[in-house]
Design a protein around this motif. Sequence first.
Motif, PDB file in Angstrom:
ATOM      1  N   ASP A  30      34.910  44.514  35.236  1.00  0.00           N
ATOM      2  CA  ASP A  30      34.085  44.466  36.446  1.00  0.00           C
ATOM      3  C   ASP A  30      33.723  43.039  36.817  1.00  0.00           C
ATOM      4  N   THR A  44      36.862  41.343  38.135  1.00  0.00           N
ATOM      5  CA  THR A  44      37.194  41.879  39.459  1.00  0.00           C
ATOM      6  C   THR A  44      36.269  41.304  40.527  1.00  0.00           C
ATOM      7  N   TYR A  45      34.963  41.270  40.216  1.00  0.00           N
ATOM      8  CA  TYR A  45      34.001  40.727  41.174  1.00  0.00           C
ATOM      9  C   TYR A  45      34.276  39.252  41.455  1.00  0.00           C
ATOM     10  N   SER A  97      37.391  38.909  43.561  1.00  0.00           N
ATOM     11  CA  SER A  97      37.185  39.423  44.916  1.00  0.00           C
ATOM     12  C   SER A  97      36.390  38.447  45.772  1.00  0.00           C
ATOM     13  N   ALA A 116      42.155  42.355  43.534  1.00  0.00           N
ATOM     14  CA  ALA A 116      42.140  42.640  42.096  1.00  0.00           C
ATOM     15  C   ALA A 116      42.485  44.108  41.842  1.00  0.00           C
ATOM     16  N   HIS A 117      43.339  44.335  40.848  1.00  0.00           N
ATOM     17  CA  HIS A 117      43.742  45.686  40.461  1.00  0.00           C
ATOM     18  C   HIS A 117      43.489  45.827  38.959  1.00  0.00           C
ATOM     19  N   TRP A 118      42.597  46.711  38.582  1.00  0.00           N
ATOM     20  CA  TRP A 118      42.231  46.866  37.176  1.00  0.00           C
ATOM     21  C   TRP A 118      42.905  48.086  36.562  1.00  0.00           C
TER      22      TRP A 118
END
Length: 230
Positions: A15, A18-19, A22, A28-30
């Motif tokens: 997270d 990703t944040y 972004s 972003a692809h988790w």
Amino acid sequence: MPDILIVEDEPSIADNITYALSTEGYNAHWRASGGEGLAVLEAGGIDLVILDVGLPDINGFDLAKEIRKRFEVPLIFVTARNSEIDRVVGLEIGGDDYVVKPFSPRELTARVRAVLRRTAGRTVPAQPAASLPGCPFVVDEARYIISFQGSPLELSRYEYRLLRVLVLNQGRVYSREQLMEKVWDEPDMSLERTVDTHIKTLRQKLRAFSPGEEWIVTHRGVGYSLKDPS
């Protein structure tokens, strides 16, 4: 903006990454496992991979080897392993950078920018398998594989690139400096003896298939070439 794949099994870390990505404008692809990460890569469109070493289904180093066999995509390791040997292994098997946990998300995004900038233009359209007449090597650029006498070789990223140059220019002599420029992402930051080390490992791998025969020729005081079978 570039698409970044994050392969990380800890949601809190994923997270944060990703944040951070972004907010910098990246897509972003988790994915939480190696298998899921490979599926995303197979679908295409990924510009860089952020890869945890401690995954639930596969060791991150093993996954990196599989990625390097099949995809030409920049890769950054993120891991709690901070020993020198782990760093060396990570970089030797194809990592473009190695970030130790805990890390600052801002630092990671800076490293992402640096790797993307450094590797811009490195990915090339897939080419059909190629070899020269009478040569036992076949270069399959679409699959990032070089075969010798019909058997695929287990090569690191730089071993693949180094051997590819020699195979596709069979008989031509390259100096260490020329090989550094053609093969390494940051030749000015690498040592020329790195070429000698990779040549040594390539010779060992080729001897396993062809004992007693040296396919990589040393030209003393000059450099290396691939033996011309003619």
